[in-house]
Scaffold this motif. Sequence first.
Motif, PDB file in Angstrom:
ATOM      1  N   GLN A  87       0.823  -1.203   0.000  1.00  0.00           N
ATOM      2  CA  GLN A  87       0.000   0.000   0.000  1.00  0.00           C
ATOM      3  C   GLN A  87       0.860   1.258   0.000  1.00  0.00           C
ATOM      4  O   GLN A  87       2.019   1.248   0.436  1.00  0.00           O
ATOM      5  N   GLY A  88       0.255   2.351  -0.458  1.00  0.00           N
ATOM      6  CA  GLY A  88       0.896   3.655  -0.405  1.00  0.00           C
ATOM      7  C   GLY A  88      -0.061   4.715  -0.890  1.00  0.00           C
ATOM      8  O   GLY A  88      -1.083   4.411  -1.523  1.00  0.00           O
ATOM      9  N   ASN A  89       0.236   5.961  -0.618  1.00  0.00           N
ATOM     10  CA  ASN A  89      -0.599   7.043  -1.128  1.00  0.00           C
ATOM     11  C   ASN A  89      -0.477   7.191  -2.636  1.00  0.00           C
ATOM     12  O   ASN A  89      -1.361   7.764  -3.280  1.00  0.00           O
ATOM     13  N   LYS A  90       0.619   6.676  -3.207  1.00  0.00           N
ATOM     14  CA  LYS A  90       0.811   6.686  -4.659  1.00  0.00           C
ATOM     15  C   LYS A  90       1.207   5.283  -5.094  1.00  0.00           C
ATOM     16  O   LYS A  90       2.119   4.676  -4.515  1.00  0.00           O
ATOM     17  N   VAL A  91       0.530   4.755  -6.117  1.00  0.00           N
ATOM     18  CA  VAL A  91       0.795   3.403  -6.593  1.00  0.00           C
ATOM     19  C   VAL A  91       0.821   3.420  -8.122  1.00  0.00           C
ATOM     20  O   VAL A  91      -0.074   3.978  -8.763  1.00  0.00           O
ATOM     21  N   ALA A  92       1.849   2.809  -8.698  1.00  0.00           N
ATOM     22  CA  ALA A  92       1.972   2.684 -10.145  1.00  0.00           C
ATOM     23  C   ALA A  92       2.146   1.213 -10.518  1.00  0.00           C
ATOM     24  O   ALA A  92       2.872   0.479  -9.836  1.00  0.00           O
ATOM     25  N   VAL A  93       1.472   0.790 -11.588  1.00  0.00           N
ATOM     26  CA  VAL A  93       1.488  -0.606 -12.011  1.00  0.00           C
ATOM     27  C   VAL A  93       1.576  -0.665 -13.527  1.00  0.00           C
ATOM     28  O   VAL A  93       0.956   0.141 -14.233  1.00  0.00           O
ATOM     29  N   SER A  94       2.342  -1.623 -14.032  1.00  0.00           N
ATOM     30  CA  SER A  94       2.320  -1.935 -15.462  1.00  0.00           C
ATOM     31  C   SER A  94       2.325  -3.451 -15.613  1.00  0.00           C
ATOM     32  O   SER A  94       2.930  -4.169 -14.816  1.00  0.00           O
ATOM     33  N   GLU A  95       1.632  -3.934 -16.642  1.00  0.00           N
ATOM     34  CA  GLU A  95       1.516  -5.372 -16.858  1.00  0.00           C
ATOM     35  C   GLU A  95       1.368  -5.633 -18.348  1.00  0.00           C
ATOM     36  O   GLU A  95       0.666  -4.893 -19.054  1.00  0.00           O
ATOM     37  N   ILE A  96       2.033  -6.666 -18.843  1.00  0.00           N
ATOM     38  CA  ILE A  96       1.916  -7.050 -20.242  1.00  0.00           C
ATOM     39  C   ILE A  96       1.356  -8.464 -20.315  1.00  0.00           C
ATOM     40  O   ILE A  96       1.520  -9.276 -19.400  1.00  0.00           O
ATOM     41  N   GLU A  97       0.673  -8.750 -21.427  1.00  0.00           N
ATOM     42  CA  GLU A  97       0.098 -10.078 -21.626  1.00  0.00           C
ATOM     43  C   GLU A  97       0.203 -10.459 -23.098  1.00  0.00           C
ATOM     44  O   GLU A  97      -0.203  -9.695 -23.977  1.00  0.00           O
ATOM     45  N   PHE A  98       0.765 -11.634 -23.341  1.00  0.00           N
ATOM     46  CA  PHE A  98       0.884 -12.188 -24.686  1.00  0.00           C
ATOM     47  C   PHE A  98      -0.108 -13.331 -24.817  1.00  0.00           C
ATOM     48  O   PHE A  98      -0.172 -14.211 -23.948  1.00  0.00           O
ATOM     49  N   THR A  99      -0.897 -13.342 -25.906  1.00  0.00           N
ATOM     50  CA  THR A  99      -1.940 -14.350 -26.096  1.00  0.00           C
ATOM     51  C   THR A  99      -1.767 -15.054 -27.434  1.00  0.00           C
ATOM     52  O   THR A  99      -1.567 -14.409 -28.464  1.00  0.00           O
ATOM     53  N   TYR A 100      -1.841 -16.379 -27.383  1.00  0.00           N
ATOM     54  CA  TYR A 100      -1.847 -17.200 -28.596  1.00  0.00           C
ATOM     55  C   TYR A 100      -3.266 -17.714 -28.810  1.00  0.00           C
ATOM     56  O   TYR A 100      -3.841 -18.398 -27.959  1.00  0.00           O
ATOM     57  N   LYS A 101      -3.842 -17.371 -29.955  1.00  0.00           N
ATOM     58  CA  LYS A 101      -5.208 -17.754 -30.279  1.00  0.00           C
ATOM     59  C   LYS A 101      -5.169 -19.059 -31.062  1.00  0.00           C
ATOM     60  O   LYS A 101      -4.978 -19.066 -32.291  1.00  0.00           O
ATOM     61  N   TYR A 102      -5.334 -20.170 -30.344  1.00  0.00           N
ATOM     62  CA  TYR A 102      -5.210 -21.484 -30.958  1.00  0.00           C
ATOM     63  C   TYR A 102      -6.270 -21.696 -32.042  1.00  0.00           C
ATOM     64  O   TYR A 102      -5.987 -22.184 -33.133  1.00  0.00           O
ATOM     65  N   PHE A 146      -4.554 -19.038 -25.228  1.00  0.00           N
ATOM     66  CA  PHE A 146      -3.594 -19.314 -24.163  1.00  0.00           C
ATOM     67  C   PHE A 146      -2.723 -18.070 -23.961  1.00  0.00           C
ATOM     68  O   PHE A 146      -2.274 -17.468 -24.936  1.00  0.00           O
ATOM     69  N   ASN A 147      -2.516 -17.697 -22.718  1.00  0.00           N
ATOM     70  CA  ASN A 147      -1.856 -16.430 -22.438  1.00  0.00           C
ATOM     71  C   ASN A 147      -0.717 -16.599 -21.435  1.00  0.00           C
ATOM     72  O   ASN A 147      -0.710 -17.521 -20.614  1.00  0.00           O
ATOM     73  N   ALA A 148       0.242 -15.679 -21.528  1.00  0.00           N
ATOM     74  CA  ALA A 148       1.335 -15.559 -20.562  1.00  0.00           C
ATOM     75  C   ALA A 148       1.468 -14.090 -20.211  1.00  0.00           C
ATOM     76  O   ALA A 148       1.288 -13.213 -21.077  1.00  0.00           O
ATOM     77  N   PHE A 149       1.759 -13.784 -18.944  1.00  0.00           N
ATOM     78  CA  PHE A 149       1.771 -12.387 -18.514  1.00  0.00           C
ATOM     79  C   PHE A 149       2.832 -12.153 -17.450  1.00  0.00           C
ATOM     80  O   PHE A 149       3.293 -13.081 -16.769  1.00  0.00           O
ATOM     81  N   THR A 150       3.209 -10.898 -17.315  1.00  0.00           N
ATOM     82  CA  THR A 150       4.106 -10.473 -16.250  1.00  0.00           C
ATOM     83  C   THR A 150       3.882  -8.989 -16.009  1.00  0.00           C
ATOM     84  O   THR A 150       3.409  -8.260 -16.889  1.00  0.00           O
ATOM     85  N   GLY A 151       4.203  -8.551 -14.799  1.00  0.00           N
ATOM     86  CA  GLY A 151       3.981  -7.153 -14.464  1.00  0.00           C
ATOM     87  C   GLY A 151       4.861  -6.700 -13.322  1.00  0.00           C
ATOM     88  O   GLY A 151       5.565  -7.494 -12.685  1.00  0.00           O
ATOM     89  N   VAL A 152       4.803  -5.405 -13.060  1.00  0.00           N
ATOM     90  CA  VAL A 152       5.579  -4.818 -11.973  1.00  0.00           C
ATOM     91  C   VAL A 152       4.770  -3.674 -11.377  1.00  0.00           C
ATOM     92  O   VAL A 152       4.038  -2.975 -12.082  1.00  0.00           O
ATOM     93  N   GLY A 153       4.874  -3.496 -10.071  1.00  0.00           N
ATOM     94  CA  GLY A 153       4.169  -2.415  -9.390  1.00  0.00           C
ATOM     95  C   GLY A 153       5.020  -1.824  -8.287  1.00  0.00           C
ATOM     96  O   GLY A 153       5.919  -2.487  -7.742  1.00  0.00           O
ATOM     97  N   ARG A 154       4.733  -0.570  -7.950  1.00  0.00           N
ATOM     98  CA  ARG A 154       5.430   0.111  -6.865  1.00  0.00           C
ATOM     99  C   ARG A 154       4.434   0.935  -6.065  1.00  0.00           C
ATOM    100  O   ARG A 154       3.486   1.491  -6.618  1.00  0.00           O
ATOM    101  N   ALA A 155       4.673   1.008  -4.746  1.00  0.00           N
ATOM    102  CA  ALA A 155       3.837   1.804  -3.849  1.00  0.00           C
ATOM    103  C   ALA A 155       4.726   2.672  -2.984  1.00  0.00           C
ATOM    104  O   ALA A 155       5.755   2.209  -2.486  1.00  0.00           O
TER     105      ALA A 155
END
Length: 403
Positions: free
Chosen positions: A320-335, A341-350
């Motif tokens: 938690q924090g008074n300010k929070v930033a997040v980014s996330e990416i997702e790659f999807t294969y449409k069979y 089917f998807n794979a994802f990763t992300g990062v966040g800071r507070a």
Amino acid sequence: MKASNKLLIASLLLSLMPTVNAASFIDKYMFDLDDGMLDASRYLSEVPLGFLPVPTIITEPATGNGLALLGVFFHESDEQKKQRITHSDNSKHFVLPSNISLVGAGATANGSKGFGFGHMGFWLKDTVRYKGYMLYSDFNLDFYSLGGTDLKRPIELNINGPIVLQELRMRLGESKWFLGGRQVYRSVETSLANVKDVSFFPTDTLNDTVNTFFDHHLSQSVTTSGFGLLAEFDSRNNPMNPEHGYDYQMHITRFDDAIGSDVDYMSYHFSGLNYWQFSEKYLFALRLQYDGVNANDEVKLPSYVPPSVDLRGVPAIRYQGNKVAVSEIEFTYKYNYRWKFNAFTGVGRAAQSFSELSSAESVHNYGVGFRYLIAKRYGFTMGTDLAKGPEDTVVYIQAGATW
């Protein structure tokens, strides 16, 4: 579709519709006529009170394991009821229902429980959009910071009371822009979870002193009431299952005693959802999000007000924090038309201030999942994500758009 699978689905629905010939009902309403695959489109659009059950095994680290059940109802206008969607690999072929209603309830092993209902409206040919929900929560949550102070060990608090949110936005002409307003109301009682009175110290005086401290610093009943403005740019091909387009939202909300709030503060939110379709098979998505709260130095914000890092695999309110930033990416294969089917990763800071975000601890996640097109009429998918965060590995059942 194998006969054994049909019998299994029929037996599940028998408990909901004991007077219906389950086998013929399944054949007519639960399998697509074009490809023979499981599909709830006809059931949801043609059967009165037909709904999509979404059972969920809760593995949220913040509340412990548990069970929940959500029912999703799709309501079409008379004009939409006349439309029939046939098989197509083109994701543009779907109906955006005028109204979607949700009702659900759940409970977890640590004593948390809640129930609620919600509604989304796409009115007047999607020129007016409404979103609202009411949730009654009785949650036991581990907090790792209080009043901006980090704790060496988490403290479990009970958060009890109703939460109401409403948003109404209107399209500007025939553009992709929407403008509107929002209302947020919470009446919450906070107390030390699972402990009524401390009585393990050797003297009554010491026990009374500790209990008085907890009552003063942890136990409180607070109402927060706010109104705000919002703006949105939405060019997604389907809000319930986007494969290409953009959705950028920003809202500012003022909580003030003039509108019934016990605490005065401002909250800010910005999110940017980006979807790119590289080919018929490969999709890529990027989420950017920033949340913040501002209050005068003398204002003591309730423990649940500051935002937290929102990533799959990361416990709610863990960072938690008074300010929070997040980014996330997702790659999807449409069979194929049905399966993704998807794979994802992300990062966040507070952090407590915007200037401290650059040096704050980074929180990472990664995971994999799948989606199945369960109602092609609406382009509606269901599936599962397996996410790994800094402390835990969590399974999520997903219905509709992930973000």
